[in-house]
Design an enzyme around this catalytic site. Structure first.
Site, PDB file in Angstrom:
ATOM      1  N   ASP A   1     -24.809  28.442  10.676  1.00 10.61           N
ATOM      2  CA  ASP A   1     -24.359  28.613  12.063  1.00 10.61           C
ATOM      3  C   ASP A   1     -23.686  29.969  12.189  1.00 10.61           C
ATOM      4  O   ASP A   1     -23.487  30.690  11.199  1.00 10.61           O
ATOM      5  CB  ASP A   1     -23.412  27.486  12.486  1.00 10.61           C
ATOM      6  CG  ASP A   1     -22.260  27.290  11.509  1.00 10.61           C
ATOM      7  OD1 ASP A   1     -21.658  28.296  11.077  1.00 10.61           O
ATOM      8  OD2 ASP A   1     -21.960  26.129  11.173  1.00 10.61           O
TER       9      ASP A   1
ATOM     10  N   GLY B   1     -26.727  15.643   7.108  1.00 12.12           N
ATOM     11  CA  GLY B   1     -27.634  15.733   8.243  1.00 12.12           C
ATOM     12  C   GLY B   1     -27.884  17.159   8.690  1.00 12.12           C
ATOM     13  O   GLY B   1     -29.036  17.542   8.956  1.00 12.12           O
TER      14      GLY B   1
ATOM     15  N   HIS C   1     -12.246  25.863   6.171  1.00 14.03           N
ATOM     16  CA  HIS C   1     -13.334  25.789   7.155  1.00 14.03           C
ATOM     17  C   HIS C   1     -13.344  27.030   8.047  1.00 14.03           C
ATOM     18  O   HIS C   1     -14.410  27.530   8.401  1.00 14.03           O
ATOM     19  CB  HIS C   1     -13.183  24.523   7.993  1.00 14.03           C
ATOM     20  CG  HIS C   1     -14.365  24.248   8.869  1.00 14.03           C
ATOM     21  ND1 HIS C   1     -15.630  24.027   8.368  1.00 14.03           N
ATOM     22  CD2 HIS C   1     -14.477  24.166  10.221  1.00 14.03           C
ATOM     23  CE1 HIS C   1     -16.471  23.817   9.372  1.00 14.03           C
ATOM     24  NE2 HIS C   1     -15.803  23.896  10.507  1.00 14.03           N
TER      25      HIS C   1
ATOM     26  N   LYS D   1     -26.940  26.246  15.677  1.00 10.49           N
ATOM     27  CA  LYS D   1     -27.033  24.798  15.844  1.00 10.49           C
ATOM     28  C   LYS D   1     -26.036  24.309  16.877  1.00 10.49           C
ATOM     29  O   LYS D   1     -25.019  24.953  17.142  1.00 10.49           O
ATOM     30  CB  LYS D   1     -26.797  24.078  14.504  1.00 10.49           C
ATOM     31  CG  LYS D   1     -25.375  24.171  13.960  1.00 10.49           C
ATOM     32  CD  LYS D   1     -25.274  23.497  12.597  1.00 10.49           C
ATOM     33  CE  LYS D   1     -23.850  23.640  12.039  1.00 10.49           C
ATOM     34  NZ  LYS D   1     -23.739  23.118  10.661  1.00 10.49           N
TER      35      LYS D   1
ATOM     36  N   ASP E   1     -21.090  17.180   4.413  1.00  7.65           N
ATOM     37  CA  ASP E   1     -20.500  15.859   4.652  1.00  7.65           C
ATOM     38  C   ASP E   1     -21.594  14.798   4.561  1.00  7.65           C
ATOM     39  O   ASP E   1     -21.860  14.256   3.501  1.00  7.65           O
ATOM     40  CB  ASP E   1     -19.801  15.856   6.016  1.00  7.65           C
ATOM     41  CG  ASP E   1     -18.919  14.630   6.209  1.00  7.65           C
ATOM     42  OD1 ASP E   1     -18.987  13.700   5.378  1.00  7.65           O
ATOM     43  OD2 ASP E   1     -18.158  14.584   7.189  1.00  7.65           O
ATOM     44  N   THR E   2     -22.262  14.511   5.637  1.00  4.33           N
ATOM     45  CA  THR E   2     -23.316  13.490   5.606  1.00  4.33           C
ATOM     46  C   THR E   2     -24.661  14.051   5.164  1.00  4.33           C
ATOM     47  O   THR E   2     -25.567  13.299   4.823  1.00  4.33           O
ATOM     48  CB  THR E   2     -23.493  12.859   6.997  1.00  4.33           C
ATOM     49  OG1 THR E   2     -23.942  13.864   7.914  1.00  4.33           O
ATOM     50  CG2 THR E   2     -22.178  12.259   7.487  1.00  4.33           C
TER      51      THR E   2
ATOM     52  N   ARG F   1     -11.688  20.832   9.895  1.00  2.00           N
ATOM     53  CA  ARG F   1     -12.706  21.031  10.937  1.00  2.00           C
ATOM     54  C   ARG F   1     -12.102  21.043  12.337  1.00  2.00           C
ATOM     55  O   ARG F   1     -12.663  21.640  13.254  1.00  2.00           O
ATOM     56  CB  ARG F   1     -13.780  19.946  10.832  1.00  2.00           C
ATOM     57  CG  ARG F   1     -14.763  20.182   9.714  1.00  2.00           C
ATOM     58  CD  ARG F   1     -15.738  19.032   9.556  1.00  2.00           C
ATOM     59  NE  ARG F   1     -15.117  17.880   8.909  1.00  2.00           N
ATOM     60  CZ  ARG F   1     -15.802  16.814   8.486  1.00  2.00           C
ATOM     61  NH1 ARG F   1     -17.107  16.761   8.665  1.00  2.00           N
ATOM     62  NH2 ARG F   1     -15.190  15.808   7.903  1.00  2.00           N
ATOM     63  N   GLN F   2     -10.972  20.385  12.497  1.00  2.00           N
ATOM     64  CA  GLN F   2     -10.299  20.384  13.803  1.00  2.00           C
ATOM     65  C   GLN F   2      -9.244  21.493  13.792  1.00  2.00           C
ATOM     66  O   GLN F   2      -8.055  21.255  13.649  1.00  2.00           O
ATOM     67  CB  GLN F   2      -9.661  19.017  14.062  1.00  2.00           C
ATOM     68  CG  GLN F   2     -10.670  17.878  14.095  1.00  2.00           C
ATOM     69  CD  GLN F   2     -10.012  16.525  14.217  1.00  2.00           C
ATOM     70  OE1 GLN F   2      -9.562  16.134  15.283  1.00  2.00           O
ATOM     71  NE2 GLN F   2      -9.941  15.792  13.103  1.00  2.00           N
TER      72      GLN F   2
ATOM     73  N   GLY G   1       0.782  -1.228   0.000  1.00  2.92           N
ATOM     74  CA  GLY G   1       0.000   0.000   0.000  1.00  2.92           C
ATOM     75  C   GLY G   1       0.813   1.277   0.000  1.00  2.92           C
ATOM     76  O   GLY G   1       0.245   2.373  -0.101  1.00  2.92           O
TER      77      GLY G   1
END
Length: 321
Positions: free
Chosen positions: A175, A231, A134, A198, A228-229, A100-101, A42
Protein backbone atom coordinates in the site's frame (compact mmCIF):
# COMPACT_ATOMS: atom_id res chain seq x y z
CA UNK A 1 31.63 -10.72 38.17
CA UNK A 2 31.75 -8.21 35.33
CA UNK A 3 30.16 -4.80 35.58
CA UNK A 4 27.57 -5.90 32.99
CA UNK A 5 26.56 -8.93 35.04
CA UNK A 6 26.16 -6.82 38.18
CA UNK A 7 24.27 -3.96 36.52
CA UNK A 8 22.40 -5.40 33.55
CA UNK A 9 19.31 -7.49 34.25
CA UNK A 10 17.26 -9.07 31.45
CA UNK A 11 13.87 -10.58 32.23
CA UNK A 12 11.21 -12.21 30.07
CA UNK A 13 7.46 -12.01 30.09
CA UNK A 14 5.53 -15.22 29.50
CA UNK A 15 4.59 -14.54 25.86
CA UNK A 16 7.90 -15.47 24.21
CA UNK A 17 10.57 -16.69 26.67
CA UNK A 18 12.51 -18.48 23.89
CA UNK A 19 13.27 -15.14 22.21
CA UNK A 20 14.35 -13.59 25.51
CA UNK A 21 16.71 -16.53 26.13
CA UNK A 22 18.29 -16.01 22.72
CA UNK A 23 18.75 -12.31 23.45
CA UNK A 24 20.37 -13.14 26.79
CA UNK A 25 22.72 -15.62 25.09
CA UNK A 26 23.76 -12.95 22.59
CA UNK A 27 24.49 -10.60 25.50
CA UNK A 28 26.40 -13.27 27.42
CA UNK A 29 24.17 -12.96 30.50
CA UNK A 30 21.75 -15.23 32.31
CA UNK A 31 18.06 -14.50 31.95
CA UNK A 32 16.75 -13.17 35.26
CA UNK A 33 14.33 -15.14 37.40
CA UNK A 34 10.80 -13.80 37.78
CA UNK A 35 7.65 -15.44 39.13
CA UNK A 36 4.62 -14.94 36.90
CA UNK A 37 1.31 -16.41 38.03
CA UNK A 38 -2.42 -15.76 37.92
CA UNK A 39 -4.95 -15.50 40.67
CA UNK A 40 -8.12 -17.59 40.38
CA UNK A 41 -9.99 -14.67 38.78
CA UNK A 42 -7.29 -14.18 36.10
CA UNK A 43 -5.42 -11.27 37.71
CA UNK A 44 -1.67 -11.36 36.98
CA UNK A 45 0.95 -11.64 39.72
CA UNK A 46 4.63 -10.80 39.16
CA UNK A 47 7.57 -10.97 41.57
CA UNK A 48 11.28 -10.74 40.83
CA UNK A 49 13.13 -13.63 42.48
CA UNK A 50 16.45 -11.78 42.56
CA UNK A 51 17.45 -8.27 43.50
CA UNK A 52 17.16 -5.58 40.86
CA UNK A 53 18.08 -2.70 43.17
CA UNK A 54 20.27 -0.26 41.24
CA UNK A 55 20.15 -2.42 38.10
CA UNK A 56 19.27 -1.45 34.56
CA UNK A 57 16.31 -3.76 33.90
CA UNK A 58 15.30 -4.79 30.38
CA UNK A 59 11.95 -6.60 30.13
CA UNK A 60 11.52 -8.55 26.90
CA UNK A 61 7.92 -9.06 25.84
CA UNK A 62 6.06 -9.59 22.58
CA UNK A 63 2.60 -8.05 22.89
CA UNK A 64 0.99 -10.86 20.93
CA UNK A 65 -1.14 -13.95 21.37
CA UNK A 66 -3.64 -12.70 23.92
CA UNK A 67 -2.55 -9.10 23.39
CA UNK A 68 -4.52 -7.72 26.33
CA UNK A 69 -3.02 -10.23 28.75
CA UNK A 70 0.55 -9.82 27.46
CA UNK A 71 0.27 -6.02 27.63
CA UNK A 72 -1.08 -6.13 31.18
CA UNK A 73 1.66 -8.53 32.23
CA UNK A 74 4.30 -6.17 30.84
CA UNK A 75 2.80 -3.21 32.72
CA UNK A 76 2.78 -5.17 35.98
CA UNK A 77 6.39 -6.30 35.48
CA UNK A 78 7.43 -2.69 34.88
CA UNK A 79 5.66 -1.57 38.05
CA UNK A 80 7.24 -4.36 40.09
CA UNK A 81 10.74 -3.44 38.85
CA UNK A 82 10.25 0.24 39.69
CA UNK A 83 9.01 -0.60 43.17
CA UNK A 84 12.00 -2.91 43.66
CA UNK A 85 14.31 0.10 43.21
CA UNK A 86 15.64 -0.69 39.74
CA UNK A 87 17.82 2.18 38.51
CA UNK A 88 16.17 2.18 35.08
CA UNK A 89 13.49 0.05 33.42
CA UNK A 90 13.38 -0.50 29.67
CA UNK A 91 10.59 -2.22 27.76
CA UNK A 92 11.92 -4.41 24.95
CA UNK A 93 8.75 -4.84 22.90
CA UNK A 94 9.36 -7.06 19.88
CA UNK A 95 5.80 -6.53 18.62
CA UNK A 96 3.88 -3.39 19.59
CA UNK A 97 0.19 -4.28 19.51
CA UNK A 98 -2.66 -1.80 18.97
CA UNK A 99 -0.40 0.12 16.58
CA UNK A 100 -2.85 -0.05 13.65
CA UNK A 101 -5.12 2.48 15.37
CA UNK A 102 -2.60 5.33 15.19
CA UNK A 103 -5.05 8.07 14.17
CA UNK A 104 -8.77 8.78 13.97
CA UNK A 105 -9.79 7.51 10.55
CA UNK A 106 -13.47 7.99 11.41
CA UNK A 107 -15.48 9.86 14.00
CA UNK A 108 -15.60 8.58 17.58
CA UNK A 109 -12.64 6.19 17.18
CA UNK A 110 -9.82 5.72 19.73
CA UNK A 111 -6.10 6.17 19.08
CA UNK A 112 -4.93 3.00 20.77
CA UNK A 113 -1.27 3.37 19.75
CA UNK A 114 -1.14 6.53 21.88
CA UNK A 115 -3.10 4.89 24.71
CA UNK A 116 -0.58 2.03 24.94
CA UNK A 117 2.30 4.53 24.90
CA UNK A 118 0.65 6.38 27.80
CA UNK A 119 0.19 3.14 29.75
CA UNK A 120 3.84 2.10 29.33
CA UNK A 121 5.10 5.57 30.25
CA UNK A 122 2.83 5.81 33.30
CA UNK A 123 3.95 2.36 34.44
CA UNK A 124 7.46 3.79 34.64
CA UNK A 125 9.63 2.89 31.65
CA UNK A 126 12.75 4.95 30.99
CA UNK A 127 12.87 3.93 27.33
CA UNK A 128 11.41 1.46 24.86
CA UNK A 129 13.17 -0.70 22.29
CA UNK A 130 10.83 -1.91 19.58
CA UNK A 131 10.81 -2.90 15.91
CA UNK A 132 8.96 -1.78 12.79
CA UNK A 133 6.08 0.13 14.27
CA UNK A 134 3.03 0.22 12.02
CA UNK A 135 3.74 3.93 11.47
CA UNK A 136 6.93 5.75 12.40
CA UNK A 137 5.07 8.67 13.99
CA UNK A 138 4.07 6.40 16.88
CA UNK A 139 7.52 7.24 18.27
CA UNK A 140 6.16 10.72 18.92
CA UNK A 141 3.46 9.31 21.19
CA UNK A 142 6.12 8.60 23.85
CA UNK A 143 7.70 11.12 26.21
CA UNK A 144 10.65 8.76 26.78
CA UNK A 145 13.34 7.71 24.28
CA UNK A 146 12.21 5.26 21.59
CA UNK A 147 14.81 3.01 19.96
CA UNK A 148 13.00 2.01 16.77
CA UNK A 149 14.74 -0.94 15.12
CA UNK A 150 13.95 -2.37 11.70
CA UNK A 151 14.06 -5.88 10.27
CA UNK A 152 14.34 -4.52 6.72
CA UNK A 153 18.06 -5.12 6.36
CA UNK A 154 17.88 -8.57 7.94
CA UNK A 155 15.08 -9.57 5.56
CA UNK A 156 16.82 -8.01 2.56
CA UNK A 157 20.12 -9.75 3.33
CA UNK A 158 18.28 -13.08 3.47
CA UNK A 159 16.74 -12.39 0.06
CA UNK A 160 20.22 -11.61 -1.31
CA UNK A 161 21.47 -15.05 -0.22
CA UNK A 162 19.07 -16.63 -2.71
CA UNK A 163 21.22 -15.43 -5.62
CA UNK A 164 18.25 -14.03 -7.50
CA UNK A 165 18.92 -11.70 -10.42
CA UNK A 166 18.54 -8.18 -9.00
CA UNK A 167 17.95 -6.83 -12.53
CA UNK A 168 14.88 -9.05 -12.74
CA UNK A 169 13.52 -8.28 -9.24
CA UNK A 170 11.11 -5.72 -7.89
CA UNK A 171 10.21 -4.91 -4.28
CA UNK A 172 6.48 -4.32 -3.97
CA UNK A 173 4.80 -2.18 -1.34
CA UNK A 174 1.35 -3.53 -0.40
CA UNK A 175 0.00 0.00 0.00
CA UNK A 176 1.04 3.65 -0.16
CA UNK A 177 1.88 3.76 3.55
CA UNK A 178 4.58 1.12 3.15
CA UNK A 179 6.18 2.72 0.08
CA UNK A 180 9.08 4.33 1.94
CA UNK A 181 10.08 1.03 3.55
CA UNK A 182 9.80 -0.74 0.18
CA UNK A 183 12.10 1.88 -1.33
CA UNK A 184 14.68 1.22 1.39
CA UNK A 185 14.54 -2.52 0.77
CA UNK A 186 14.86 -2.04 -3.00
CA UNK A 187 17.93 0.13 -2.42
CA UNK A 188 19.53 -2.57 -0.26
CA UNK A 189 18.85 -5.29 -2.82
CA UNK A 190 19.65 -3.04 -5.76
CA UNK A 191 16.40 -3.46 -7.69
CA UNK A 192 13.29 -1.56 -8.72
CA UNK A 193 10.10 -1.08 -6.72
CA UNK A 194 6.36 -1.05 -7.34
CA UNK A 195 3.36 0.02 -5.26
CA UNK A 196 -0.05 -1.57 -4.84
CA UNK A 197 -3.07 0.50 -3.84
CA UNK A 198 -5.64 -1.21 -1.66
CA UNK A 199 -8.85 -0.29 0.08
CA UNK A 200 -10.39 -1.80 3.20
CA UNK A 201 -14.18 -2.04 3.05
CA UNK A 202 -14.06 -3.44 6.60
CA UNK A 203 -11.55 -4.75 9.17
CA UNK A 204 -9.40 -7.69 8.06
CA UNK A 205 -10.56 -7.36 4.46
CA UNK A 206 -8.59 -5.77 1.64
CA UNK A 207 -9.24 -5.07 -2.04
CA UNK A 208 -6.34 -4.24 -4.36
CA UNK A 209 -7.47 -1.56 -6.81
CA UNK A 210 -4.31 -0.48 -8.65
CA UNK A 211 -0.64 -1.26 -9.33
CA UNK A 212 2.03 1.37 -9.92
CA UNK A 213 5.12 -0.08 -11.60
CA UNK A 214 6.12 -2.96 -13.86
CA UNK A 215 6.16 -6.54 -12.52
CA UNK A 216 5.74 -8.54 -15.71
CA UNK A 217 8.20 -11.45 -15.88
CA UNK A 218 9.87 -10.37 -12.63
CA UNK A 219 10.51 -11.88 -9.21
CA UNK A 220 8.43 -9.82 -6.76
CA UNK A 221 9.35 -9.25 -3.11
CA UNK A 222 6.16 -8.20 -1.34
CA UNK A 223 7.14 -6.47 1.91
CA UNK A 224 4.82 -5.54 4.78
CA UNK A 225 5.26 -4.78 8.47
CA UNK A 226 2.83 -7.51 9.59
CA UNK A 227 0.62 -10.34 8.39
CA UNK A 228 -2.57 -10.84 10.41
CA UNK A 229 -5.17 -13.00 8.69
CA UNK A 230 -3.23 -13.22 5.43
CA UNK A 231 -6.13 -11.93 3.35
CA UNK A 232 -4.33 -8.78 2.20
CA UNK A 233 -1.21 -10.75 1.25
CA UNK A 234 -3.10 -13.29 -0.85
CA UNK A 235 -5.06 -10.54 -2.60
CA UNK A 236 -1.80 -8.72 -3.39
CA UNK A 237 -0.11 -11.91 -4.64
CA UNK A 238 -3.06 -12.72 -6.92
CA UNK A 239 -2.87 -9.20 -8.39
CA UNK A 240 0.88 -9.48 -9.03
CA UNK A 241 0.51 -12.87 -10.70
CA UNK A 242 -2.35 -11.54 -12.84
CA UNK A 243 -0.03 -8.72 -13.93
CA UNK A 244 2.55 -11.26 -15.10
CA UNK A 245 4.88 -11.65 -12.11
CA UNK A 246 7.22 -14.63 -12.49
CA UNK A 247 7.16 -15.49 -8.78
CA UNK A 248 6.30 -13.80 -5.48
CA UNK A 249 8.22 -13.89 -2.20
CA UNK A 250 6.47 -12.40 0.83
CA UNK A 251 8.42 -10.76 3.65
CA UNK A 252 7.19 -9.23 6.89
CA UNK A 253 8.47 -8.34 10.35
CA UNK A 254 5.54 -9.41 12.52
CA UNK A 255 3.93 -12.82 11.83
CA UNK A 256 0.65 -12.32 13.71
CA UNK A 257 -0.98 -15.17 11.75
CA UNK A 258 -4.51 -15.01 13.15
CA UNK A 259 -7.10 -17.66 12.37
CA UNK A 260 -6.38 -19.62 9.18
CA UNK A 261 -3.54 -17.33 8.04
CA UNK A 262 -0.99 -20.14 7.71
CA UNK A 263 -3.38 -22.11 5.53
CA UNK A 264 -3.90 -19.08 3.28
CA UNK A 265 -0.15 -18.51 3.00
CA UNK A 266 0.30 -21.98 1.52
CA UNK A 267 -1.22 -20.54 -1.63
CA UNK A 268 0.51 -22.03 -4.72
CA UNK A 269 1.22 -18.54 -6.09
CA UNK A 270 3.47 -17.78 -3.09
CA UNK A 271 7.04 -19.06 -3.36
CA UNK A 272 8.09 -18.40 0.24
CA UNK A 273 7.05 -16.30 3.24
CA UNK A 274 10.03 -14.86 5.12
CA UNK A 275 9.31 -13.42 8.57
CA UNK A 276 11.21 -12.17 11.60
CA UNK A 277 10.77 -13.92 14.94
CA UNK A 278 9.15 -11.02 16.81
CA UNK A 279 6.13 -13.25 17.50
CA UNK A 280 6.24 -17.02 18.21
CA UNK A 281 5.66 -19.18 15.12
CA UNK A 282 5.10 -22.92 15.11
CA UNK A 283 7.84 -23.61 12.57
CA UNK A 284 7.13 -27.33 12.32
CA UNK A 285 3.67 -26.58 10.92
CA UNK A 286 4.51 -23.32 9.19
CA UNK A 287 4.41 -24.60 5.60
CA UNK A 288 6.05 -22.03 3.33
CA UNK A 289 6.97 -19.76 6.23
CA UNK A 290 10.69 -19.32 6.91
CA UNK A 291 11.64 -17.60 10.19
CA UNK A 292 14.82 -15.57 10.62
CA UNK A 293 16.05 -14.28 13.96
CA UNK A 294 16.32 -10.62 14.94
CA UNK A 295 17.41 -11.48 18.50
CA UNK A 296 21.03 -10.41 17.78
CA UNK A 297 19.73 -7.02 16.66
CA UNK A 298 17.74 -6.54 19.87
CA UNK A 299 20.72 -7.74 21.93
CA UNK A 300 22.98 -5.18 20.27
CA UNK A 301 20.43 -2.44 20.98
CA UNK A 302 20.19 -3.46 24.65
CA UNK A 303 23.96 -3.53 24.95
CA UNK A 304 24.31 -0.06 23.46
CA UNK A 305 21.48 1.43 25.53
CA UNK A 306 23.03 -0.09 28.64
CA UNK A 307 26.47 1.20 27.72
CA UNK A 308 25.20 4.66 26.74
CA UNK A 309 26.62 4.28 23.23
CA UNK A 310 25.07 5.14 19.89
CA UNK A 311 22.74 2.75 18.11
CA UNK A 312 22.55 4.88 14.97
CA UNK A 313 24.82 2.42 13.13
CA UNK A 314 22.03 -0.12 13.48
CA UNK A 315 19.88 1.93 11.13
CA UNK A 316 22.58 1.94 8.44
CA UNK A 317 21.87 -0.42 5.50
CA UNK A 318 25.51 -1.48 5.65
CA UNK A 319 25.23 -2.56 9.29
CA UNK A 320 26.05 -6.27 9.57
CA UNK A 321 24.70 -8.48 12.35
Amino acid sequence: MSNMTKSLAVFSGSTYPEFAKEVARCLGVELGKVQLEKFANGEIYARYLETVRGADVFIVQSISGDVNESLMELLIMIDAAKRASARTVHAVVTHYAYARQDRKAAAREPITAKLVANLLTTAGIDSIITMDLHQGQIQGFFDVPVNHLSALWTLAEHIKTKDLDADNMVVVSPDLGRAKAAKKMSNIIGCEMAILHKERPKHNQAEVTALIGDVEGKVCILNDDMIDTGGSVVAAVKTLKAKGAKSVYVTCTHPVFSGSALERLNDPDITEVIVANTIPVDEENAGKVHVISVAPLFARAIQNVFGNTSISEMFDPNFAL
